[in-house]
Design a protein around this motif. Structure first.
Motif, short mmCIF file in Angstrom:
data_model
loop_
_atom_site.label_atom_id
_atom_site.label_comp_id
_atom_site.label_asym_id
_atom_site.label_seq_id
_atom_site.Cartn_x
_atom_site.Cartn_y
_atom_site.Cartn_z
N GLU A 31 -22.51 66.90 -86.61
CA GLU A 31 -21.56 66.16 -87.46
C GLU A 31 -20.33 65.66 -86.72
O GLU A 31 -19.82 64.59 -87.01
N GLY A 32 -19.85 66.46 -85.75
CA GLY A 32 -18.60 66.07 -85.09
C GLY A 32 -18.79 65.44 -83.73
O GLY A 32 -17.82 65.23 -83.00
N THR A 97 -18.17 76.21 -88.15
CA THR A 97 -19.18 77.08 -87.54
C THR A 97 -19.85 77.99 -88.57
O THR A 97 -20.86 78.60 -88.26
N PHE A 98 -19.30 78.05 -89.77
CA PHE A 98 -19.93 78.86 -90.82
C PHE A 98 -20.58 78.00 -91.91
O PHE A 98 -20.79 78.46 -93.02
N THR A 134 -14.98 69.76 -80.74
CA THR A 134 -14.49 69.45 -82.08
C THR A 134 -13.39 70.42 -82.49
O THR A 134 -13.19 71.46 -81.86
N ARG A 135 -12.70 70.10 -83.56
CA ARG A 135 -11.65 70.99 -84.08
C ARG A 135 -12.24 72.34 -84.47
O ARG A 135 -11.63 73.38 -84.28
N SER A 136 -13.44 72.30 -85.03
CA SER A 136 -14.08 73.53 -85.48
C SER A 136 -14.36 74.47 -84.31
O SER A 136 -14.11 75.68 -84.39
N LEU A 137 -14.83 73.93 -83.19
CA LEU A 137 -15.10 74.77 -82.02
C LEU A 137 -13.79 75.22 -81.38
O LEU A 137 -13.70 76.33 -80.86
N ALA A 138 -12.76 74.36 -81.43
CA ALA A 138 -11.44 74.76 -80.94
C ALA A 138 -10.94 75.96 -81.73
O ALA A 138 -10.44 76.94 -81.19
N VAL A 145 -6.96 71.66 -80.38
CA VAL A 145 -8.08 70.81 -79.98
C VAL A 145 -7.83 70.21 -78.59
O VAL A 145 -8.76 70.03 -77.80
N GLU A 146 -6.56 69.93 -78.27
CA GLU A 146 -6.24 69.40 -76.94
C GLU A 146 -6.57 70.42 -75.84
O GLU A 146 -7.18 70.10 -74.83
N GLN A 147 -6.14 71.65 -76.09
CA GLN A 147 -6.44 72.75 -75.17
C GLN A 147 -7.96 72.89 -74.99
O GLN A 147 -8.46 73.07 -73.89
N TYR A 148 -8.65 72.82 -76.11
CA TYR A 148 -10.08 73.05 -76.08
C TYR A 148 -10.79 71.93 -75.32
O TYR A 148 -11.77 72.17 -74.61
N ARG A 149 -10.29 70.70 -75.50
CA ARG A 149 -10.87 69.59 -74.72
C ARG A 149 -10.74 69.87 -73.23
O ARG A 149 -11.70 69.70 -72.47
N GLU A 150 -9.55 70.30 -72.80
CA GLU A 150 -9.36 70.65 -71.38
C GLU A 150 -10.37 71.70 -70.96
O GLU A 150 -11.00 71.60 -69.90
#
Lengths: 365, 365
Positions: A31-32, A97-98, A134-138, A145-150
């Motif tokens: 989805e994302g 994720t749920f 995605t925001r959900s995985l972050a 989400v920025e941190q997670y992209r890095e």
């Protein structure tokens, strides 16, 4: 578009899946994962591949599964799609994720059984799994989400060729070795046999029999473990957060276990079947682009300067053709940090000490 | 979830596609159609169908097509998917109606040619097209999204059984008739032959050979038109807005044409080939849930109290088996409002006057 999304698509199509002109490719889009799908489509167009894009929506699956009476059958059209595909690119990255948390377990299992032929047809292709940040995985990782992209692009956009060469050294050591011993200052002292087993250089490419992007681990199928081991990296087992696991092996089996959090979940896994108390995997995490736990096994088990062990099922790729490895319905990975106060030895020689490999600067015998 | 989304899914699966237990169904999901996809999946789960969900993203297509060198080939895995499918449900509803505006025409055409076998395999299934009301489609229609939702559900959530019965009356009149004459106060006076042709009761169901939801028109393949006709409902032809078209037919062909806006685009269509100046379709719009033009042919041509004519290709379903209808590379629908100051006659008998059919209250001979 973030340039790194295009680079991610390049690595996926070129290095990981090795797509060639005229290949029939299925792109499965969570989805994302729309933006990554656009970048991958561009790359596949450039390559001259033929593309079918499927929508892997957890919310769609949930609605379907919950409404179904449970008497599932193999979907012939789906089977035909994958039997005729050369590659399948799974672009993960959902929005929750749920999202399927309220699908009954027996429904999942029934669907999974009916889906076995489709799953096998997919595994017969040059498939690769990756994720779009995605925001959900972050959120799952406890990051913005920025941190997670890095985090994701640090893990994915590696010099894979160089890492594959380095991992080849580790594979050679394991292939030629007979016994592995792991010692840590926390009391860990575990020995296990790897005689006759073949290690996999999991370099994030189908050319290395590796189907995850990122990857970056070398793994084999050990047996006859003796001793004890502490796992200090958090993990999720069967949906339960488990922390600070301690296992004691005697005669090749877990004879004692403890966990600071989630001990019951751990016990349930160990009691699944006979093979669940034996080892299925020893993995050496070598992707230093991954430097923290994010509660996502795709990343966690490849973290640089970690070692993971799995109880349960062993992978066939590590075994001689005429031999069956440990068999079990489970395969539960547990991770231990080896960046400090640790030694990994093969046949008495130290291969990694305090997070530094033998072939690296600063290594002390 | 808006309850109407579930009702839409019910109509689509039950009335339109007639999905049965064990059917192999492909659900094609446009970028903005996620919610409808969830409702349709629930319905298909309930029904016990087997589902593959594809992602019909215009942005993904654009990226792929623009990057490709244009030497397309048939995708075997895609062909296998559709050859093994019983139904295909197209859930339209994008996020930008111009998302593929910068794909070169020759690339589209080359892809379309290579895709012909796949398209035919799809048309061989019980396929149905519908749309989910997205902001993008609301914008195209010149409405707020709330307004547009009302509009779409008014059109889709009809008593289709009752409408099919009413349309059967219109079909009977056309099947038994020889000549249709349309007269309007604006100077329209057009006669055409329908002798030997069979009308289609397009009742939004594969059971009626009708593949659009909404539908709600009765159409046939007229020939030998004589006279003139004004089309006062706006339309988009080849991407150009065209208004107030006037056509003059002599000897069965357009001999003169004019348009207040878009006359060049109209001229280009009429000059495509020989068949482009002859009639391909006469359609009677009977879906009174559709009461305004929204620049979307899925809705416009079914509008209640309108009549449309198409120059160009005739549909085989209206022709005797041994006869070829008008053939052309184009099929351009043009619509005229018959709600006021109008008469539709078949063999001299008035069938509809000022928007009221013969079988309705208030009809005046």
């Amino acid at each position: 578009m973030d340039l790194r999304i295009r680079e991610h698509a390049d690595v996926l199509v070129d290095w990981s899946a090795r797509v060639e002109p005229g290949d029939d490719v299925v792109v499965s889009v969570a989805e994302g994962a729309h933006e990554l799908a656009v970048a991958v489509a561009e790359k596949l167009g450039e390559r001259g591949a033929n593309v079918v894009t499927t929508y892997a929506s957890d919310e769609v699956s949930r609605a379907y599964l919950r409404a179904h009476d449970g008497d599932f059958e193999t979907a012939d059209h789906e089977l035909a799609l994958y039997e005729n595909a050369d590659s399948v690119l799974f672009l993960g990255g959902g929005r929750n994720t749920f999202a399927t948390a309220d699908v009954p377990g027996e429904t999942r299992q029934a669907a999974s059984r009916a889906n076995e032929a489709v799953r096998e047809a997919r595994l017969d292709t040059d498939w690769v799994s990756t994720v779009h940040p995605t925001r959900s995985l972050a959120q799952q990782a406890g990051m913005s989400v920025e941190q997670y992209r890095e985090f994701v692009y640090d893990a994915v956009l590696r010099d894979w060729e160089a890492l594959a060469e380095e991992m080849a050294k580790m594979k050679e050591v394991l292939d030629e070795g007979s016994e592995v011993r792991l010692r840590k200052g926390d009391g860990t002292d575990l020995s296990m046999s790897i005689e006759g087993r073949t290690a996999v250089n999991s370099a994030a490419s189908v050319a290395y029999d590796s189907h995850n992007l990122p990857s970056g681990e070398v793994f084999t199928a050990p047996y006859d473990p003796e001793g004890e081991v502490f796992f200090d990296v958090p993990m999720t087992l069967s949906g339960t957060r488990v922390r600070n696991v301690h296992l004691t092996f005697e005669g090749g089996e877990v004879v004692d276990y403890a966990a600071e959090t989630g001990e019951d979940a751990l016990g349930d896994i160990l009691d699944t079947d006979e093979g669940a108390r034996r080892l299925g995997e020893l993995g050496i995490g070598m992707n230093r682009g991954i430097d923290r736990f994010t509660d996502n096994i795709l990343f966690d088990e490849k973290m640089g300067d970690t070692v993971h062990l799995a109880v349960g099922r062993a992978y066939d790729s590590c075994l001689p053709e005429d031999e069956d490895g440990n068999s079990s319905a489970v395969h539960a990975d547990m991770i231990t940090d080896v960046s400090e106060d640790s030694r990994l030895e093969v046949d008495g020689d130290v291969v990694q000490r305090d997070g530094t490999f033998r072939w690296e600067d600063g290594f002390e015998e």
